[in-house]
Scaffold this motif. Structure first.
Motif, PDB file in Angstrom:
ATOM      1  N   GLU A 190       0.175   0.548   7.259  1.00  0.00           N
ATOM      2  CA  GLU A 190      -0.099  -0.331   6.127  1.00  0.00           C
ATOM      3  C   GLU A 190      -1.151   0.309   5.230  1.00  0.00           C
ATOM      4  O   GLU A 190      -2.135   0.876   5.714  1.00  0.00           O
ATOM      5  CB  GLU A 190      -0.567  -1.707   6.608  1.00  0.00           C
ATOM      6  N   LEU A 191      -0.926   0.199   3.920  1.00  0.00           N
ATOM      7  CA  LEU A 191      -1.820   0.797   2.931  1.00  0.00           C
ATOM      8  C   LEU A 191      -2.283  -0.271   1.949  1.00  0.00           C
ATOM      9  O   LEU A 191      -1.510  -1.159   1.564  1.00  0.00           O
ATOM     10  CB  LEU A 191      -1.100   1.918   2.165  1.00  0.00           C
ATOM     11  N   ARG A 192      -3.541  -0.157   1.529  1.00  0.00           N
ATOM     12  CA  ARG A 192      -4.114  -1.102   0.583  1.00  0.00           C
ATOM     13  C   ARG A 192      -4.605  -0.381  -0.667  1.00  0.00           C
ATOM     14  O   ARG A 192      -4.563   0.853  -0.744  1.00  0.00           O
ATOM     15  CB  ARG A 192      -5.261  -1.880   1.247  1.00  0.00           C
ATOM     16  N   ARG A 193      -5.062  -1.173  -1.631  1.00  0.00           N
ATOM     17  CA  ARG A 193      -5.538  -0.626  -2.897  1.00  0.00           C
ATOM     18  C   ARG A 193      -6.550   0.503  -2.645  1.00  0.00           C
ATOM     19  O   ARG A 193      -7.483   0.365  -1.857  1.00  0.00           O
ATOM     20  CB  ARG A 193      -6.175  -1.722  -3.728  1.00  0.00           C
ATOM     21  N   GLY A 194      -6.335   1.616  -3.332  1.00  0.00           N
ATOM     22  CA  GLY A 194      -7.239   2.750  -3.227  1.00  0.00           C
ATOM     23  C   GLY A 194      -6.874   3.745  -2.147  1.00  0.00           C
ATOM     24  O   GLY A 194      -7.422   4.861  -2.120  1.00  0.00           O
ATOM     25  N   ASN A 195      -5.939   3.354  -1.240  1.00  0.00           N
ATOM     26  CA  ASN A 195      -5.505   4.281  -0.193  1.00  0.00           C
ATOM     27  C   ASN A 195      -4.568   5.340  -0.773  1.00  0.00           C
ATOM     28  O   ASN A 195      -3.876   5.111  -1.769  1.00  0.00           O
ATOM     29  CB  ASN A 195      -4.771   3.539   0.924  1.00  0.00           C
TER      30      ASN A 195
END
Length: 350
Positions: free
Chosen positions: A85-90
């Motif tokens: 899982e990836l979030r903002r800025g990753n």
């Protein structure tokens, strides 16, 4: 004298039910509703909520997949793992050791952003910069010198050249945080422009159903559905997205198939947390009629003069009463007519 005249098949809406309807009695008796012999088989008129439902196979997963496509030629230097899982800025992936960063936004990245650029994508960029803690600019749809200064600061933190320009391919806009579904590119491999790197989904579990084109009536946006889970339990769902997909033909002697793809959201994520992928049953309600009068479909008779009726009996005599039909569902049919009310006894033709 009474006699059976004709037989006809009536199909309910969506083919959910069917019944053989017969016209009994001579014309004058049917038209004038004269007394008939008491029917042997009877049923009661009931007041209930009638639903036209259909159940289809579904697949529990994370909804529709989206491809992340490379925009510049280079060598793949980093890719994530499937399921990550990836979030903002990753960093979503890296080409020539330059990261492509995940930002949030509904509009996909489609151009280079620099001083003087205006539009929704600029607004998305500035909203993300602000959310990541960068300041000194106005969050609007105009890319100004102040925006460029914030971008330079962001680039410095990423270890990139401080150009103040967001090149096409340096960011991926997605509606929210994402889950990597599958990875096509390999680290160390050369990759040309417009080549897929990976596929991603949202991180919220959802159910995907592919309906036949003939069942498009079931696919109403925001409509409530019921999802049957592998453990036998059910959970409420809502139709979140409807789209048309073309399934390629399996061989040259077959034609492609048109399917209606439905994405069903599940509010109670805890109820489906045990499965990352599973087969489900999804029950759709095509139409619903609340508190209507119904009889078994088999109670309908076709009147010689046209239309339908039911044979109403008081236990001693009977007569044919014309009725107007409504929704057919679950072996019942909605009816209305003079003298028809809940508890009325009607005959069931043999």
């Amino acid at each position: 004298m009474r006699k059976v005249l004709t037989a006809a098949v009536v199909l309910a809406a969506g083919g959910a039910a069917s019944a053989f309807l017969v016209s009994r009695g001579d014309t004058s008796q049917a038209t004038n509703q004269a007394a008939q012999a008491v029917p042997v088989n009877t049923a009661k008129v009931t007041q209930q909520t009638l639903k036209d439902t259909e159940t289809a196979d579904g697949r529990l997963g994370f909804g529709a997949t989206t491809a992340a496509v490379n925009r510049v030629a280079g060598t793949v230097t980093a890719v994530p793992d499937s399921g990550q899982e990836l979030r903002r800025g990753n960093t979503v992936y890296s080409i020539d050791n330059k990261p492509t960063t995940l930002l949030y936004g509904a509009l996909p990245a489609y151009r280079r952003l620099a001083d003087g650029t205006e539009g929704t994508d600029v607004l998305q960029l500035e909203q993300n910069l602000q959310a990541m803690g960068y300041t000194g600019f106005t969050v609007d749809d105009e890319y100004t010198d102040a925006t460029a200064a914030a971008v330079e600061e962001w680039q410095e933190d990423l270890g990139l050249d401080e150009t103040g320009v967001v090149e096409l391919g340096s960011v991926v806009f997605a509606p929210g945080h994402i889950r990597v579904d599958s990875v096509q590119a390999q680290e160390g491999a050369p990759l040309g422009p417009n080549q897929p790197v990976l596929n991603y989904t949202g991180t919220t579990r959802a159910v995907t159903v592919q309906l036949d084109a003939a069942d498009q009536r079931l696919a109403t946006l925001n409509a409530a559905v019921t999802v049957g889970l592998p453990d036998g339990k059910t959970v409420a769902g809502k139709i979140q997205k409807v789209s048309t997909v073309i399934i390629p033909a399996e061989s040259q002697d077959k034609d492609p198939e048109t399917k209606i793809e439905v994405i069903v959201s599940v509010a109670d994520q805890r109820a489906v947390a045990a499965w990352s992928s599973a087969a489900t049953d999804v029950t759709f309600t095509a139409s619903e009629r609340k508190n209507v009068l119904t009889v078994p479909v088999a109670a309908l008779v076709a009147l010689r003069e046209g239309g339908f009726g039911v044979e109403v009996t008081d236990g001693t005599t009977s007569q044919y009463v014309p009725v107007k039909t409504g929704l057919f569902a679950s072996g019942q049919v909605e009816i209305s007519g003079t003298g028809i009310k809940a508890g009325t006894t009607v005959g069931i033709p043999k």
